[in-house]
Design an enzyme around this catalytic site. Structure first.
Site, PDB file in Angstrom:
ATOM      1  N   HIS A 273       0.890  -1.232   0.049  1.00  0.00           N
ATOM      2  CA  HIS A 273      -0.003   0.197  -0.029  1.00  0.00           C
ATOM      3  C   HIS A 273       0.883   1.255   0.026  1.00  0.00           C
ATOM      4  CE1 HIS A 273      -3.489   2.329   1.460  1.00  0.00           C
ATOM      5  NE2 HIS A 273      -4.200   1.731   0.574  1.00  0.00           N
ATOM      6  N   LYS A 275       3.196   4.421  -1.009  1.00  0.00           N
ATOM      7  CA  LYS A 275       3.074   5.122  -2.181  1.00  0.00           C
ATOM      8  C   LYS A 275       4.228   6.351  -2.071  1.00  0.00           C
ATOM      9  CE  LYS A 275      -1.880   4.506  -2.499  1.00  0.00           C
ATOM     10  NZ  LYS A 275      -1.833   3.530  -1.579  1.00  0.00           N
ATOM     11  N   HIS A 504      -8.843  11.122  -0.262  1.00  0.00           N
ATOM     12  CA  HIS A 504      -8.213  10.011  -0.485  1.00  0.00           C
ATOM     13  C   HIS A 504      -6.817   9.957   0.298  1.00  0.00           C
ATOM     14  CE1 HIS A 504      -5.634   6.607  -2.041  1.00  0.00           C
ATOM     15  NE2 HIS A 504      -6.788   5.812  -2.053  1.00  0.00           N
ATOM     16  N   LYS A 506      -4.788  10.532   3.930  1.00  0.00           N
ATOM     17  CA  LYS A 506      -4.858   9.962   5.267  1.00  0.00           C
ATOM     18  C   LYS A 506      -4.026  10.767   6.186  1.00  0.00           C
ATOM     19  CE  LYS A 506      -4.781   6.425   2.336  1.00  0.00           C
ATOM     20  NZ  LYS A 506      -6.004   6.392   1.527  1.00  0.00           N
TER      21      LYS A 506
END
Length: 618
Positions: A273, A275, A504, A506
């Site tokens: 996950h 990025k 999107h 966090k």
């Protein structure tokens, strides 16, 4: 055990631990478009059971033993145009608009939802894979020079001519930036960045790059590089397996400069996950840590965030290995994170980082890597890593129990049957840590505000209901933790002009009671889940982490400050401001009695969205 909610009466299972679930193959999820309305399709059992209007409070019994649809579940949006057996949640009332589909691939027949539901879904369609689209007879197919929209030809708006004019005159003290959003006022994109700008010569003459991410649309990704860099070597670090991996490799066939590095995922329900971009220039080296997938929809009308490092210069030849370290030990931690992949494809990059001076870095790295850790290794990853840094480097604050914690995210995993199972126990303990101050008496935990879009937030967003495809909170998870919803606050971001651009991004923070001072701030890929942050095991002597995640932590001590003042005018362009640009409104807005959290796999058919459509998964 059952509970009442605005979704009706739900029966609660006594066993909800992830370890008790037989895991499916953790492949990516995804959706594909259909422009033609499918008003005659038969609803699934979930649709039949939950047909009521979301704003109402139906008296419904939801059976946890409902048989799931027998479609494969594909998590990677860029790879499914040729697949049948698809769900089509968007039904068209008037105007054509995005249609969203989301699946998970398994080796077994049928599919199961992971209880660690922190994976994202977003559409993208590769050029080299033909897309099957049914067009309504009354609508003509629109020609586009850009990659085709995954939601249909009428979905994407053209950006204005000045959209890509980069203006970083805003305060870059923190090097924290939002993404540009199509369809909002120009002033709210001032100082924001698009991927085309990040990869442009403005930031350096690129020689090679690495792209770490969860979802990829390779043809679209290649087009984001400027023509002069479009054939420079790129390594893609991904977590795909089997069929999904084969499709990813197939996408890259036209691009011989692209190679792959597969992240090891040895624990069920884990995902890659993280990025991150590693960019090697003629002038030096740069790191970008962000929240966006490498697909078109993530850079269009969603709220995303990123940290961009300074340009790191090359060290003199012969410098010792520890040279070029920052006060935050960012270089050491980045190398340790990359070494955790145990991947020969990253060896050259590890050597390159060692050869550069990262001493100007003022943030701390917070990573997660899959595994079970004991002893000192427990504090290397996940939320215990965050706890360690807050204990060692955050300043104690008087009356700190009055300083609330805020968590903001786009997906939610299984928290347990009550708050003591994880959220209000180990995780809130971590978020509440401030310095080493010894307390003679136990102090109450601070208030916790959780920001997650409501159904109304999604319905009235720029994208409408399809924005909910990137907010994968499932009914199967939600019905087990109704207690969690009392923490929820809606998404409101007038301060950034992005109230209608669903998050999107966090973020997590500790803030003063009047919401004007920050004790710390974190931007990360990690959603609210045990898979992302880790969970203690064996009487707290071991932590188990399922996924790869990465973020950066801002601590005032690294900026010679006691707290960060909150920036009241995020787009003021004031280079002298020390205010931190929190990307949403403060104080948070608690859900009203009519609000409910967005749940992606139940229908919302009574009120149309901004495109005149309803949401009807089948």
């Amino acid at each position: 055990m059952s509970q009442e909610s605005q979704h009706g009466r739900w029966s609660i299972s006594d066993s909800e631990e992830e370890d008790n679930i037989i895991p499916p193959t953790p492949e990516k999820r995804s959706f594909t478009p259909s422009i033609k309305p499918n008003l005659e399709s038969k609803p699934s059992k979930i649709t039949t059971i939950l047909k009521q209007k979301p704003e109402q409070s139906p008296n419904v019994n939801v059976n946890l033993n409902v048989k799931e649809p027998s479609a494969p579940f594909i998590r990677s949006e860029a790879r499914q145009a040729a697949h049948g057996n698809q769900i089509n949640p968007v039904k068209y009332e008037s105007n054509p608009s995005p249609a969203l589909k989301r699946k998970r691939e398994t080796d077994e027949a049928g599919w199961n939802l992971s209880s660690s539901d922190d994976e994202e879904t977003r559409p993208s369609v590769p050029k080299d894979e033909p897309k099957k689209v049914n067009v309504s007879p009354k609508k003509k197919k629109t020609e586009h020079t850009r990659p085709p929209s995954p939601h249909g030809a009428c979905y994407y708006k053209e950006e204005p001519a000045d959209f890509f004019e980069t203006n970083l005159s805003m305060n870059d003290m923190y090097r924290f930036y939002l993404n540009k959003v199509t369809g909002i006022q120009k002033k709210f994109n001032t100082g924001a960045l698009h991927i085309k700008e990040i990869l442009s010569p403005m930031f350096g003459m690129l020689k090679e790059s690495v792209q770490f991410n969860y979802c990829f649309d390779i043809p679209w990704m290649v087009e984001q590089y400027p023509p002069e860099f479009r054939d420079k070597p790129v390594v893609i670090v991904h977590g795909d397996k089997r069929e999904a991996k084969a499709r990813l490799i197939e996408q890259a066939k036209p691009y011989p400069h692209i190679t792959f590095c597969q992240a090891k995922l040895d624990i069920a329900f884990g995902t890659h996950h993280t990025k991150m971009m590693l960019l090697w220039y003629e002038e030096g080296f740069r790191v970008i840590i962000l929240t966006s997938n490498l697909i078109r929809a993530d850079w269009y009308q969603k709220t995303q965030g990123l940290w961009m490092s300074p340009l790191y210069p090359r060290l003199p030849v012969g410098s010792p290995g520890l040279a070029g370290e920052s006060p935050t030990n960012f270089k050491r931690d980045l190398l340790e994170y990359l070494e955790a992949y145990r991947a020969p494809e990253l060896a050259d990059w590890i050597d390159r980082i060692k050869q550069h001076d990262l001493s100007e870095t003022r943030v701390y790295l917070i990573g997660s890597t899959p595994g079970r850790y004991q002893g000192p290794a427990m504090e290397k990853w996940g939320h215990l890593r965050l706890r360690k840094l807050l204990r060692e480097h955050a300043h104690p604050i008087q009356n700190e129990e009055r300083w609330p914690v805020i968590g903001q995210f786009s997906s939610i995993g299984s928290m347990g049957l009550d708050k003591t199972k994880w959220l209000a126990a180990e995780f809130q303990h971590t978020l509440s840590t401030l310095g080493r101050a010894e307390k003679s008496l136990p102090t109450p935990q601070p208030q916790m505000h959780l920001i997650y879009p409501s159904v109304e937030n999604v319905r009235t967003s720029l994208e409408g209901y399809p924005a909910g495809g990137s907010l994968p909170y499932s009914i199967q998870t939600a019905q087990k933790q109704l207690w969690l919803h009392s923490y929820f606050h809606g998404w409101h971001a007038d301060v950034t002009g992005r109230s209608n651009a669903m998050p999107h991004i966090k973020t997590y923070m500790r803030i003063s009671p009047d919401f004007t001072q920050l004790a710390w701030f974190l931007v990360t890929s990690a959603n609210l889940s045990k898979a992302a942050w880790g969970a203690l095991e064996k009487n707290n002597t071991q932590i188990m982490v399922r996924s790869y995640e990465l973020g950066v932590l801002y601590l005032p001590s690294a900026f010679n400050m006691s707290t960060f003042p909150v920036e009241k005018d995020v787009f003021s362009g004031s280079a002298s401001s020390k205010g931190f640009p929190v990307p949403y409104d403060l104080p948070p807005h608690r859900y009203s009695s009519k609000d409910q959290p967005w749940i992606w796999n139940i229908p919302y058919t009574q009120a149309p969205d901004t495109h005149g459509n309803v949401w009807a998964p089948s």
